[in-house]
Enzyme design. Sequence first.
Site, mmCIF file in Angstrom:
data_model
loop_
_atom_site.group_PDB
_atom_site.id
_atom_site.type_symbol
_atom_site.label_atom_id
_atom_site.label_comp_id
_atom_site.label_asym_id
_atom_site.label_seq_id
_atom_site.Cartn_x
_atom_site.Cartn_y
_atom_site.Cartn_z
ATOM 1 N N ASP A 319 0.878 -1.160 0.000
ATOM 2 C CA ASP A 319 0.000 0.000 0.000
ATOM 3 C C ASP A 319 0.924 1.221 0.000
ATOM 4 O O ASP A 319 2.122 1.111 0.293
ATOM 5 C CB ASP A 319 -0.920 0.002 1.221
ATOM 6 C CG ASP A 319 -2.095 0.966 1.009
ATOM 7 O OD1 ASP A 319 -2.049 1.772 0.051
ATOM 8 O OD2 ASP A 319 -3.057 0.912 1.800
HETATM 9 C C1 BGC Z 1 -4.822 3.502 0.114
HETATM 10 C C2 BGC Z 1 -4.961 2.496 -1.009
HETATM 11 C C3 BGC Z 1 -4.831 3.206 -2.326
HETATM 12 C C4 BGC Z 1 -3.521 3.934 -2.366
HETATM 13 C C5 BGC Z 1 -3.313 4.718 -3.640
HETATM 14 C C6 BGC Z 1 -3.584 4.337 -0.020
HETATM 15 O O1 BGC Z 1 -3.583 5.385 0.891
HETATM 16 O O2 BGC Z 1 -4.835 2.836 1.346
HETATM 17 O O3 BGC Z 1 -6.202 1.850 -0.928
HETATM 18 O O4 BGC Z 1 -4.944 2.292 -3.375
HETATM 19 O O5 BGC Z 1 -3.478 4.883 -1.309
HETATM 20 O O6 BGC Z 1 -4.193 5.769 -3.722
#
Ligand code: BGC
Length: 806
Positions: A319
């Site tokens: 993530d």
């Molecule tokens: C989130 C993810 C997301 C990623 C990119 C993160 O903060 O937890 O779900 O895909 O950002 O935006």
Amino acid sequence: MMMKKFLFLKIIGVFIFLTLLIGGSSFWYINKTFLSFEDGYDEPNNIDQLTIEGQLFLDRNNNGKLDPYEDNRQPLRTRVNDVLSQMTLEEKIHLLKGAGMASSVGMTKPGGIPGAVGAIVPTPRLGIPTIYLSDGPAGLRIKPTRKGEDKTFYCTAFPIATLLASSWNEVMIFEVGNAMGKEAKEYGIDVILGPAANIHRHPLCGRNFEYFSEDPLLSGYMGAAIVNGIQSNGIGTSVKHFVANNQETNRLLNDVIISDRAMHEIYLKGFEHIVKRSQPWTIMSSYNKVNGIYTSESEWLLTDVLRNDWGFKGLVMTDWFGGKNPAAQISAGNDLLEPGTNRQWKALIKAVENGELSVDEIDKATTRILTLIFKTKKMQDYKYDNTPDLIKNAEITRNSAAEGMVLLKNENVLPLTTIDNIALLGVTSYEFIAGGSGSGDVNEAYTVSLQEGLINAGYKINKLGKETFNLHKLEHIESFKKPEGLEAIFNPFIPPEIKYTTEQLNKIVATSDLGILTIGRNSGEGGDRKEKDDFLLTKNEQDMVREITEAFHRENKKVLMVLNIGGVIETASWKNQPDAILLAWQGGQEGGNSVADILIGKVNPSGKLPMTLPVNLSDHISNDNFPKNPKMITIEGLVKNLIFPPNERPEAKKIRDEDYTHYDEGIYVGYRHFDKKKLEVSYPFGYGLSYTNFEYGVMEVELKNDTINISLAIKNIGAFPGKEVVQIYSEKLNSKIDRPSQELKGFTKTRLLQSEGSEVVLIQIPIEELSFWNKKTSRWSLEKGIYNIKAGASSRDIRGIAQVKL
Ligand code: BGC
């Protein structure tokens, strides 16, 4: 005097100079560390073509001959092995981390996609292109406008995952995925960062709207359907957040303390179904730790469970900025670090130099990344044209949203018949919410409000109700400005509610035929919800429900409540007041039209709850271990955390439910707990009304080749055409172990049955699905003996029971 003035100007000058210097060097540092540090790795262009046996190929490395990796007639593995053998160690390491956040904030290189939140970097020397990644899960999230271009790049806001799960309709969800995949393809995006398959452990997780259900089977089947739909277009998915990411509070450091059994039966199970039923191209590891280890650094999770036990073939990415130790991440099987930072890049180089990371480990991760690259449309040189069929996708959104809305109560109100003038009450009726905030938000071109939906359906909207809203909006004009861009990410739009006077209400009632009161909720990434004024209705909302229903009832008129929410709210204390309640969820950009379709009976509601609506929040055992004072992350906080990664508090100072969360409820999440303890609930798991009734025929159950085959006839015995969701629960009789009194093991949805029409539905359950996680052997075990197989219209409306002996 002159001197003083000079000194003053000098001080100001120095101050401005220092500010510019500090500002400039901070920006330079942020840019070179987190945004754009990829000098020398530009998107390859000017690739020559080769004609061989009448077929055109790209000579990606411009060596004048066709290498196996350039030859798309060769098997994928041959191509990947060939390119891997041509890469330098530097190029391989370079591939393991993304290109930084530049494109997500609109700072793109030529050929880039503004708003795409991540990328797999190019390898220019070998002609390997950049691959773009975009959120997910309710639609794409790219920037809708671009400097110097009149064309817009809006994306379809599809319904939130919780609504999709409420449809219990895998065929339809496949179609939603298919539409998302097509849209991604035409916008040049190769991987959608979704679906998200975390379990609704507690009703107040701020991101529950992005997740499907409190049940792993439903989450897994829904997730797999959407993955299959997206990937049928040659577009990849990233199923997230693996795993046990069930709260937003302190999400970067939170340590989930959990039993092996709960992990397998509840939190891993949904992901397991998705992997086995749809082989997603990628999985996204989560931010949190599990029992002391970051999931992105856990070899047990990413290699033993995901790959060795389940047979996952794709790559794992972090993530965004997740985890701490890049080398440990790669070793554990987390192949790609997103969005990538210069620090990580340097750390990886160092780890290889000092032997912490082996070439073999680098090769494994690189191979997985290359395998994905070679599957993409980008690598096939697909020419996308930025014109997805937004009209068709809007229609798919409208229909799918209507399919997942849940009718909770209906005392002779719906479908609307003799109604002409409708009074719309509550700000949300006019400011419908399409979806939650954060990365799960979509930049859609419009959202159809309930007001617009009803007007489109031919109704008159009560003027006084509307005027009251307009006046209220004018008085609070600042609070009605929707946050945009970066500001919108951690700032759910929640305008203040109207306070109706008795006089206003009486006039509205006198001039309308029906009242619709909409209650809205909005939450999102970076913060959990709270009990007061969110799970519970606010004081003003409680007054509204009471005063509005009383005012309409005095005049023998009815009141319908629409819940435009992304997560569970309290319903038990007020549900007896209105005449009907429609749980509309957040239905995407066509939400108002979808609700209107249900109200007028164009669509007969067939959604059923993917979670329990409890009487009290504290009825969930997880409430004993869930953050009670949630704080929302801010953009400033996020940037600060990037520059100075937060450290864990010393052991003695750790705060419960922030630094660590005990999952003491174990496997007793949602209905598993309520049923075991025989607790009263407001609406049970699997519940939902229809405008018609269904008769369940006798269930036939046969055990053959380790599969339980269930068949039963469902007949529409009412006047209205409709669909029924049939749920199959299992119950082990005289179990020797502690297990839930019943668990969902299968389900299906009928086609649209006309009045008196029937369908024999077939459901298959492999017997291994009846296993439990045996903590003594650390394996799944199947208990011998008799199982009740129950067919239900909900978890608490069982219509037939048969038995199998294993
Ligand atoms: C989130 C993810 C997301 C990623 C990119 C993160 O903060 O937890 O779900 O895909 O950002 O935006």
